[in-house]
Design a protein around this motif. Structure first.
Motif, PDB file in Angstrom:
ATOM      1  N   SER A 150      20.689  -9.356  -5.044  1.00 41.26           N
ATOM      2  CA  SER A 150      20.205  -8.178  -5.774  1.00 41.26           C
ATOM      3  C   SER A 150      20.878  -6.905  -5.278  1.00 41.26           C
ATOM      4  O   SER A 150      21.319  -6.058  -6.065  1.00 41.26           O
ATOM      5  N   ALA A 151      20.974  -6.767  -3.951  1.00 45.80           N
ATOM      6  CA  ALA A 151      21.642  -5.597  -3.377  1.00 45.80           C
ATOM      7  C   ALA A 151      23.111  -5.565  -3.784  1.00 45.80           C
ATOM      8  O   ALA A 151      23.657  -4.502  -4.128  1.00 45.80           O
ATOM      9  N   GLY A 152      23.745  -6.732  -3.769  1.00 43.38           N
ATOM     10  CA  GLY A 152      25.141  -6.821  -4.164  1.00 43.38           C
ATOM     11  C   GLY A 152      25.364  -6.377  -5.598  1.00 43.38           C
ATOM     12  O   GLY A 152      26.328  -5.662  -5.908  1.00 43.38           O
ATOM     13  N   GLU A 153      24.448  -6.762  -6.501  1.00 40.36           N
ATOM     14  CA  GLU A 153      24.589  -6.397  -7.910  1.00 40.36           C
ATOM     15  C   GLU A 153      24.412  -4.898  -8.129  1.00 40.36           C
ATOM     16  O   GLU A 153      25.131  -4.296  -8.927  1.00 40.36           O
ATOM     17  N   VAL A 154      23.446  -4.299  -7.457  1.00 40.59           N
ATOM     18  CA  VAL A 154      23.208  -2.854  -7.616  1.00 40.59           C
ATOM     19  C   VAL A 154      24.463  -2.066  -7.224  1.00 40.59           C
ATOM     20  O   VAL A 154      24.865  -1.124  -7.917  1.00 40.59           O
ATOM     21  N   VAL A 155      25.094  -2.466  -6.119  1.00 40.46           N
ATOM     22  CA  VAL A 155      26.310  -1.785  -5.650  1.00 40.46           C
ATOM     23  C   VAL A 155      27.479  -2.077  -6.587  1.00 40.46           C
ATOM     24  O   VAL A 155      28.211  -1.167  -7.010  1.00 40.46           O
ATOM     25  N   ALA A 156      27.674  -3.347  -6.938  1.00 36.56           N
ATOM     26  CA  ALA A 156      28.816  -3.736  -7.766  1.00 36.56           C
ATOM     27  C   ALA A 156      28.763  -3.097  -9.147  1.00 36.56           C
ATOM     28  O   ALA A 156      29.806  -2.772  -9.728  1.00 36.56           O
ATOM     29  N   CYS A 157      27.555  -2.893  -9.688  1.00 35.68           N
ATOM     30  CA  CYS A 157      27.421  -2.323 -11.028  1.00 35.68           C
ATOM     31  C   CYS A 157      27.911  -0.880 -11.101  1.00 35.68           C
ATOM     32  O   CYS A 157      28.223  -0.387 -12.192  1.00 35.68           O
ATOM     33  N   LEU A 158      27.974  -0.198  -9.968  1.00 38.26           N
ATOM     34  CA  LEU A 158      28.535   1.160  -9.959  1.00 38.26           C
ATOM     35  C   LEU A 158      29.997   1.145 -10.378  1.00 38.26           C
ATOM     36  O   LEU A 158      30.516   2.119 -10.939  1.00 38.26           O
ATOM     37  N   ILE A 159      30.673   0.029 -10.117  1.00 39.40           N
ATOM     38  CA  ILE A 159      32.075  -0.140 -10.523  1.00 39.40           C
ATOM     39  C   ILE A 159      32.161  -0.915 -11.830  1.00 39.40           C
ATOM     40  O   ILE A 159      32.962  -0.612 -12.711  1.00 39.40           O
ATOM     41  N   ARG A 160      31.293  -1.922 -11.983  1.00 39.97           N
ATOM     42  CA  ARG A 160      31.372  -2.831 -13.125  1.00 39.97           C
ATOM     43  C   ARG A 160      31.053  -2.160 -14.449  1.00 39.97           C
ATOM     44  O   ARG A 160      31.709  -2.432 -15.458  1.00 39.97           O
ATOM     45  N   VAL A 161      30.040  -1.275 -14.469  1.00 40.46           N
ATOM     46  CA  VAL A 161      29.558  -0.743 -15.745  1.00 40.46           C
ATOM     47  C   VAL A 161      30.612   0.089 -16.474  1.00 40.46           C
ATOM     48  O   VAL A 161      30.848  -0.138 -17.676  1.00 40.46           O
ATOM     49  N   PRO A 162      31.282   1.066 -15.842  1.00 38.79           N
ATOM     50  CA  PRO A 162      32.323   1.795 -16.582  1.00 38.79           C
ATOM     51  C   PRO A 162      33.409   0.868 -17.140  1.00 38.79           C
ATOM     52  O   PRO A 162      33.845   1.031 -18.281  1.00 38.79           O
ATOM     53  N   SER A 163      33.825  -0.103 -16.329  1.00 37.64           N
ATOM     54  CA  SER A 163      34.828  -1.069 -16.779  1.00 37.64           C
ATOM     55  C   SER A 163      34.311  -1.880 -17.960  1.00 37.64           C
ATOM     56  O   SER A 163      35.027  -2.125 -18.937  1.00 37.64           O
ATOM     57  N   GLU A 164      33.036  -2.269 -17.895  1.00 35.50           N
ATOM     58  CA  GLU A 164      32.425  -3.085 -18.946  1.00 35.50           C
ATOM     59  C   GLU A 164      32.267  -2.297 -20.247  1.00 35.50           C
ATOM     60  O   GLU A 164      32.484  -2.834 -21.338  1.00 35.50           O
ATOM     61  N   VAL A 165      31.872  -1.033 -20.146  1.00 34.55           N
ATOM     62  CA  VAL A 165      31.704  -0.193 -21.339  1.00 34.55           C
ATOM     63  C   VAL A 165      33.027  -0.087 -22.097  1.00 34.55           C
ATOM     64  O   VAL A 165      33.092  -0.299 -23.313  1.00 34.55           O
ATOM     65  N   VAL A 166      34.093   0.240 -21.384  1.00 36.45           N
ATOM     66  CA  VAL A 166      35.409   0.377 -22.011  1.00 36.45           C
ATOM     67  C   VAL A 166      35.875  -0.968 -22.561  1.00 36.45           C
ATOM     68  O   VAL A 166      36.363  -1.059 -23.700  1.00 36.45           O
ATOM     69  N   LYS A 167      35.717  -2.018 -21.774  1.00 35.84           N
ATOM     70  CA  LYS A 167      36.171  -3.355 -22.173  1.00 35.84           C
ATOM     71  C   LYS A 167      35.471  -3.821 -23.443  1.00 35.84           C
ATOM     72  O   LYS A 167      36.116  -4.290 -24.389  1.00 35.84           O
ATOM     73  N   GLN A 168      34.132  -3.680 -23.502  1.00 33.44           N
ATOM     74  CA  GLN A 168      33.406  -4.186 -24.659  1.00 33.44           C
ATOM     75  C   GLN A 168      33.723  -3.402 -25.923  1.00 33.44           C
ATOM     76  O   GLN A 168      33.783  -3.972 -27.010  1.00 33.44           O
ATOM     77  N   ARG A 169      33.942  -2.109 -25.800  1.00 33.93           N
ATOM     78  CA  ARG A 169      34.300  -1.331 -26.995  1.00 33.93           C
ATOM     79  C   ARG A 169      35.700  -1.717 -27.484  1.00 33.93           C
ATOM     80  O   ARG A 169      35.957  -1.736 -28.689  1.00 33.93           O
ATOM     81  N   ALA A 170      36.576  -2.021 -26.545  1.00 35.03           N
ATOM     82  CA  ALA A 170      37.914  -2.473 -26.944  1.00 35.03           C
ATOM     83  C   ALA A 170      37.853  -3.852 -27.595  1.00 35.03           C
ATOM     84  O   ALA A 170      38.611  -4.143 -28.530  1.00 35.03           O
ATOM     85  N   GLN A 171      36.941  -4.690 -27.140  1.00 34.90           N
ATOM     86  CA  GLN A 171      36.828  -6.047 -27.679  1.00 34.90           C
ATOM     87  C   GLN A 171      36.368  -6.059 -29.145  1.00 34.90           C
ATOM     88  O   GLN A 171      36.694  -6.985 -29.880  1.00 34.90           O
ATOM     89  N   VAL A 172      35.602  -5.047 -29.541  1.00 33.77           N
ATOM     90  CA  VAL A 172      35.121  -4.998 -30.940  1.00 33.77           C
ATOM     91  C   VAL A 172      35.880  -3.966 -31.773  1.00 33.77           C
ATOM     92  O   VAL A 172      35.525  -3.691 -32.908  1.00 33.77           O
ATOM     93  N   SER A 173      36.937  -3.388 -31.193  1.00 39.46           N
ATOM     94  CA  SER A 173      37.760  -2.422 -31.916  1.00 39.46           C
ATOM     95  C   SER A 173      39.207  -2.662 -31.528  1.00 39.46           C
ATOM     96  O   SER A 173      39.816  -1.887 -30.785  1.00 39.46           O
ATOM     97  N   THR A 174      39.760  -3.764 -32.023  1.00 42.00           N
ATOM     98  CA  THR A 174      41.074  -4.224 -31.564  1.00 42.00           C
ATOM     99  C   THR A 174      42.224  -3.297 -31.955  1.00 42.00           C
ATOM    100  O   THR A 174      43.327  -3.437 -31.450  1.00 42.00           O
ATOM    101  N   SER A 175      41.961  -2.343 -32.868  1.00 38.19           N
ATOM    102  CA  SER A 175      43.027  -1.434 -33.293  1.00 38.19           C
ATOM    103  C   SER A 175      43.159  -0.216 -32.378  1.00 38.19           C
ATOM    104  O   SER A 175      44.083   0.575 -32.518  1.00 38.19           O
ATOM    105  N   THR A 176      42.215  -0.055 -31.457  1.00 36.57           N
ATOM    106  CA  THR A 176      42.230   1.108 -30.562  1.00 36.57           C
ATOM    107  C   THR A 176      42.614   0.684 -29.152  1.00 36.57           C
ATOM    108  O   THR A 176      42.102  -0.305 -28.635  1.00 36.57           O
ATOM    109  N   ARG A 177      43.518   1.431 -28.524  1.00 41.98           N
ATOM    110  CA  ARG A 177      43.968   1.098 -27.184  1.00 41.98           C
ATOM    111  C   ARG A 177      42.886   1.391 -26.143  1.00 41.98           C
ATOM    112  O   ARG A 177      42.070   2.289 -26.315  1.00 41.98           O
ATOM    113  N   THR A 178      42.948   0.620 -25.056  1.00 42.03           N
ATOM    114  CA  THR A 178      41.938   0.731 -24.003  1.00 42.03           C
ATOM    115  C   THR A 178      41.879   2.137 -23.429  1.00 42.03           C
ATOM    116  O   THR A 178      40.783   2.705 -23.257  1.00 42.03           O
ATOM    117  N   PHE A 179      43.034   2.739 -23.120  1.00 33.39           N
ATOM    118  CA  PHE A 179      43.036   4.078 -22.523  1.00 33.39           C
ATOM    119  C   PHE A 179      42.479   5.112 -23.487  1.00 33.39           C
ATOM    120  O   PHE A 179      41.793   6.052 -23.073  1.00 33.39           O
TER     121      PHE A 179
END
Length: 274
Positions: free
Chosen positions: A96-125
């Motif tokens: 649980s402690a590991g997840e709370v810390v890791a999510c500080l890095i994971r969530v921004p990456s996940e937000v960008v990644k998931q939006r790119a996955q459903v909008s293939t015409s738009t670049r990640t950056f």
């Protein structure tokens, strides 16, 4: 935790994270599109299944490294006898402690990644820039609470089960499990945890993909789950369960197996070094 143990956890976790995220990225894309509000085909279907991979590549190493450093440190800090009935609780708290810390890095990456996955015409950056421009830093952390609320129950199931299966296998064969055996235990534990936490994953996906300013974008997990239940019923709550189970079972095999093998190897190298 001594310095060799710290460095071994950091490097082994990072290597394991990059390996699993890049190898299984297509399955993750399919799962995300199955869970998206617009439906699988409108979200891209089977086209451009590597959309968003730069975000995953950048976030994988630090995310996994942060998790395992925290996980191993908390296990070390809460050291108990291996036969103690408190051992599963120790693994739950560490995960649980590991997840709370890791999510500080994971969530921004996940937000960008998931939006790119459903909008293939738009670049990640471009997606990353748009989020910062329209929503600021808080836009990158949209879904942090829902991600933590997904990851903690997942880890509460996966890691104690992984550790228990390894301990049982070690007891039955009268020696410590090999890396491949640890990987098999990780696959089973990951698949089971993935199945039971899929509704939370659906809620997290809907929150991250929602339009800025909408009620879903506010991050209320129960509200998101209720909306899915009303519109799609039980099938909607378990949308993407099979690719999620497949990805996380394979991911558990690669991730935990690679972590175990690399961690042992680095510790052995550290002991041999002067």
């Amino acid at each position: 935790m001594d310095r060799p143990g710290f460095m071994a956890s950091l490097l082994a976790g990072g290597i394991a994270g990059v390996s699993v995220d890049l190898i299984l990225f297509p399955l993750d894309t399919i799962k995300t599109r199955l869970q998206s509000p617009q439906g699988f085909n409108k979200a891209g279907g089977f086209r451009g299944i590597y959309a968003g991979v730069p975000s995953a590549a950048v976030g994988s190493f630090p995310n996994a490294a942060a998790f395992f450093i925290t996980y191993e440190y908390v296990k070390w800090f809460l050291h108990t006898d291996s036969s103690s009935c408190l051992t599963p609780m120790k693994h739950m708290l560490a995960a649980s402690a590991g997840e709370v810390v890791a999510c500080l890095i994971r969530v921004p990456s996940e937000v960008v990644k998931q939006r790119a996955q459903v909008s293939t015409s738009t670049r990640t950056f471009q997606i990353f820039s748009n989020i910062l421009y329209e929503e600021g830093i808080q836009g990158l952390y949209r879904g942090y609470k829902s991600t933590v609320l997904r990851e903690i129950p997942f880890s509460l199931v996966q890691f104690p089960l992984w550790e228990s299966l390894k301990a049982l296998w070690s007891w039955r064969q009268d020696h410590v499990v090999d890396s491949w055996q640890s990987a098999v235990c990780g696959a089973f534990a990951g698949g089971f945890a993935a199945a039971v936490t899929t509704p939370l994953d659906v809620a997290k996906t809907r929150i991250m993909l929602a339009k800025a300013g909408s009620s879903t974008a506010n991050g209320n997990v129960l509200s998101a789950l209720h909306g899915v239940w009303q519109s799609q019923g039980l099938a909607g709550l378990f949308a993407g369960v099979f690719p999620r189970m497949a990805a996380i079972s394979l991911g558990g095999f690669i991730f935990l197996g690679a972590y175990d093998h690399t961690h042992r190897l680095l510790l052995e190298v550290g002991r041999k070094s002067p």
